[in-house]
Design a protein around this motif. Structure first.
Motif: not given
Length: 430
Positions: A152-166
């Motif tokens: 539901k959230g579409t803006s003003y977030m913070f990207p995080v990715i892990d070692y498994n490309e999630l």
């Protein structure tokens, strides 16, 4: 005939080289692009891809898009932030103008830019997710399966990715009406599928927070903006990516004032988180813009700092590259005082240093992927090689032509009938 054919080939090659040289030179022009905030900055191989955003100051409407909507900065070679060389690739941007999107790299080869959400600036139809293949410079809209209920959230977030490309997407707001949420969705960037994570014990509804993926495979979330305003940093939340669970931690020390739209990176020791800038009330001064959180004691401190301290800025992006926290653009600073790109050398935990000189980290391998990232340097090298080859080829052709003419003249003279007085000349040249 052979000579004319060879000369024609060299002329064509030389013309192609001149065209290549003009194209290469045009890409290396130093200029200052439009200011921007709420953009994305993604490191893929040794290029920082800067996408979208709006021209400051922040506005209540959707704002104005910068002229250069898509550009990159090559960090494979040293540079000074006083004179940054950007490569404008806006003509290869398939995404409508936007701000407050988030982006990360992922995919099977870890060389694909994934862009999520954002506020549309021009009322154009915009997809929820776009991908940019950095190896082939192509855009696409992926078909994503899995959870039928998208975030539901579409803006003003913070990207995080892990070692498994999630790709982890927490909370956020939405346009045109800001409805803060606190759900967590996970995008598998390899298999292109959605999955919803647990929200039990999650932080309150918010956007504009900071987040960092930690070596213990947990994600730390802090600060932000919610229905009641700026959120405090005397508490942080940890999401366990292995057990799909949340944990709250209280912090102490020199606790930063409540804030949102700041940047956060992991310290080089893997035991600390560094935050910079942000929006707050009252606005942040440069003396209280930079903080460090010790992850063992969950204690805040203001680090020792040398160099010229820049003004605080918000809605910017920060990346960890080698020994540097690299800050890109944002709002709240003047170009007369500070550069668009800031460099904080964090190699010394006792004293960080603001600097204008970037020195790239030493390469860890000589893989084809790494070598492909030096395309601009290689292109110039190829161009110089072609120039040397063309000049050498033309010299050989011209020289060969005159030698051939000289040989032909000698041969003709050797066939001439000797007359008194010219025998010795004929003998001499035969």
């Amino acid at each position: 005939m052979i000579f004319l054919y060879t000369s024609l080939i060299y002329i064509i090659v030389f013309g192609a080289f001149l065209q290549l040289l003009v194209e290469v030179k045009s890409q290396l022009i130093t200029y200052k692009p439009d200011l921007r905030y709420a953009h994305t900055a993604t490191l893929i191989e040794d290029k920082i891809y800067i996408l979208g955003g709006a021209v400051p100051p922040p506005r209540t409407d959707y704002g104005i898009s910068p002229k250069e909507t898509f550009l990159y900065l090559d960090v494979s070679t040293p540079f000074s932030t006083n004179e940054v060389k950007y490569i404008d690739i806006s003509n290869n941007n398939a995404v409508p103008s936007h701000r407050f999107a988030i982006a990360t790299k992922g995919g099977a080869n870890n060389s694909t830019l994934f862009l999520y959400g954002g506020d549309n600036l021009n009322n154009q139809t915009k997809e929820l997710v776009y991908t940019f293949d950095a190896q082939h410079s192509t855009w696409s809209v992926p078909k994503i399966t899995g959870d039928p209920d998208p975030p539901k959230g579409t803006s003003y977030m913070f990207p995080v990715i892990d070692y498994n490309e999630l790709f982890y997407l927490f909370g956020g707001g939405g346009a045109p009406v800001v409805n803060y949420v606190n759900d967590m969705h996970i995008l598998d960037t390899i298999n292109l599928s959605w999955k919803k994570a647990s929200s039990i014990g999650a932080p309150s509804n918010r956007d504009g927070y900071g987040a960092v993926f930690l070596p213990n495979k947990k994600i730390i979330y802090m600060g932000g903006y919610g229905p009641n305003g700026f959120l405090p940093l005397n508490e942080v939340f940890l999401y366990d990516t292995i057990n799909n669970s949340w944990e709250r931690k209280e912090t102490d020390g020199i606790v930063p004032t409540p804030r949102a739209s700041f940047s956060a990176v992991l310290g080089l020791d893997g035991q600390s988180v560094i935050i910079f800038g942000g929006s707050s009330e009252p606005p942040l001064s440069r003396e209280i813009a930079l903080y460090v959180l010790n992850l063992n004691k969950f204690r805040w401190r203001i680090p020792g700092i040398s160099g010229k301290i820049p003004a605080s800025r918000a809605f910017h992006n920060a990346l960890l590259i080698g020994n540097y926290m690299v800050v890109t653009f944002g709002g709240g600073y003047m170009r007369e005082d500070d550069n668009d790109i800031l460099l904080l050398d964090i190699s010394n935990n006792d004293e960080y240093a603001w600097t204008t000189s970037f020195v790239p980290p030493l390469p860890t391998s000589q893989s084809p992927t790494n070598s492909s990232s030096h395309s601009n340097i290689n292109t110039i090298g190829v161009a110089i090689g072609i120039l040397i080859g063309v000049i050498g080829g033309i010299a050989l052709t011209v020289g060969g032509f005159f030698l051939y003419k000289q040989y032909k003249n000698r041969k003709e003279r050797s066939k001439a009938i000797s007359t008194p007085g010219n025998e010795r000349i004929n003998i001499k040249y035969s």
